[in-house]
Design an enzyme around this catalytic site. Structure first.
Site, PDB file in Angstrom:
ATOM      1  N   GLY A   1     -32.765  -4.740  11.662  1.00  0.00           N
ATOM      2  CA  GLY A   1     -31.411  -4.402  12.076  1.00  0.00           C
ATOM      3  C   GLY A   1     -30.765  -3.483  11.055  1.00  0.00           C
TER       4      GLY A   1
ATOM      5  N   GLN B   1     -24.393   1.087   6.629  1.00  0.00           N
ATOM      6  CA  GLN B   1     -25.491   1.004   5.656  1.00  0.00           C
ATOM      7  C   GLN B   1     -26.107   2.371   5.364  1.00  0.00           C
ATOM      8  OE1 GLN B   1     -27.359  -2.523   7.825  1.00  0.00           O
ATOM      9  NE2 GLN B   1     -27.913  -2.966   5.711  1.00  0.00           N
TER      10      GLN B   1
ATOM     11  N   CYS C   1     -31.344  -8.540   3.934  1.00  0.00           N
ATOM     12  CA  CYS C   1     -30.537  -7.379   4.306  1.00  0.00           C
ATOM     13  C   CYS C   1     -31.048  -6.165   3.538  1.00  0.00           C
ATOM     14  CB  CYS C   1     -29.082  -7.652   3.937  1.00  0.00           C
ATOM     15  SG  CYS C   1     -27.986  -6.284   4.318  1.00  0.00           S
ATOM     16  N   LEU C   2     -31.160  -5.027   4.213  1.00  0.00           N
ATOM     17  CA  LEU C   2     -31.661  -3.818   3.546  1.00  0.00           C
ATOM     18  C   LEU C   2     -30.708  -3.348   2.444  1.00  0.00           C
ATOM     19  CD1 LEU C   2     -33.009  -1.904   6.679  1.00  0.00           C
ATOM     20  CD2 LEU C   2     -34.350  -3.090   4.928  1.00  0.00           C
TER      21      LEU C   2
ATOM     22  N   HIS D   1     -25.199 -10.947  12.072  1.00  0.00           N
ATOM     23  CA  HIS D   1     -25.372 -10.388  10.719  1.00  0.00           C
ATOM     24  C   HIS D   1     -24.925  -8.919  10.699  1.00  0.00           C
ATOM     25  CE1 HIS D   1     -27.860  -9.601   6.935  1.00  0.00           C
ATOM     26  NE2 HIS D   1     -27.608  -8.389   7.374  1.00  0.00           N
ATOM     27  N   GLU D   2     -25.382  -8.149  11.685  1.00  0.00           N
ATOM     28  CA  GLU D   2     -25.042  -6.719  11.725  1.00  0.00           C
ATOM     29  C   GLU D   2     -23.551  -6.525  11.991  1.00  0.00           C
ATOM     30  OE1 GLU D   2     -27.133  -4.773  10.531  1.00  0.00           O
ATOM     31  OE2 GLU D   2     -28.811  -6.158  10.665  1.00  0.00           O
TER      32      GLU D   2
ATOM     33  N   HIS E   1     -21.368  -6.559   9.016  1.00  0.00           N
ATOM     34  CA  HIS E   1     -21.312  -5.285   8.276  1.00  0.00           C
ATOM     35  C   HIS E   1     -20.120  -4.434   8.736  1.00  0.00           C
ATOM     36  CE1 HIS E   1     -24.859  -5.307   5.766  1.00  0.00           C
ATOM     37  NE2 HIS E   1     -25.643  -5.648   6.763  1.00  0.00           N
TER      38      HIS E   1
HETATM   39 ZN    ZN Z   1     -27.530  -6.443   6.534  1.00  0.00          ZN
END
Ligand code: ZN
Length: 179
Positions: free
Chosen positions: A46, A51, A99-100, A141-142, A145
């Site tokens: 995701g 991001q 998470c990236l 989660h996304e 952000h």
């Molecule tokens: Zn994330």
């Protein structure tokens, strides 16, 4: 399509609140395609536009679940523009999230097990669906952000500090390897 650099905590951009997309234009579709390429290259399941430094309410998800157990991952890109959660279950589930933007770190986070969500896809078409399992977790989660929230914000201060310490150590080792 292009791979864009992923920003990492503590970049203050990650704390910014993303604004709604007024219209799904060619520019938005290009952003979506770049985000998908960036997510697959990372690799991750995701990615939110913030991001890659774009404060717009755009998310991509691909759980890449194999068709059969133990089989090859199958690509199934999902695009969520201006997503909203209409309902969330009282029942919670715990998932070991990563998470990236918080690379290599994982922690258990508790979230509603199922949600009803509404969003626009890459063509600007509206969808409304009940989601559960990993897709429900990943979408929540996304969507965090979009509000400038990271999964580590759901943890106790002690656990969060531990993760940030581990991350600093991991970065030091990474830079040593690169030197
Ligand atoms: Zn994330």
């Amino acid at each position: 399509m292009a791979i864009r650099p992923i920003i990492e905590t503590p970049d203050p951009l990650l704390r910014q609140i993303s604004s709604p997309v007024a219209e799904v234009t060619e520019e938005i579709r290009m952003l979506v395609d770049d985000m998908l390429e960036t997510m697959y290259a990372a690799p991750g399941i995701g990615l939110a536009a913030i991001q890659v430094g774009v404060p717009k309410r755009v998310l991509v998800i691909d759980l890449q679940e194999p068709e059969e157990e133990g089989g090859e991952p199958v690509r199934d890109p999902l695009v969520f523009i201006n997503p909203e959660i209409l309902r969330a279950s009282d029942v919670l589930q715990v998932y070991n999230e990563g998470c990236l933007s918080v690379p290599e770190m994982y922690a258990e986070v508790e979230r509603p097990d199922s949600i009803r969500a509404r969003w626009l896809d890459r063509d600007g078409k509206a969808h409304e669906k009940d989601l559960d399992g990993l897709l429900a977790i990943c979408l929540q989660h996304e969507m965090d952000h979009l509000e400038g929230v990271l999964f580590i914000d759901h943890l106790s201060r002690l656990k969060r500090d531990m993760i940030l310490k581990k991350l600093a150590k991991w970065r030091k080792e990474r830079s040593k390897l690169a030197a």
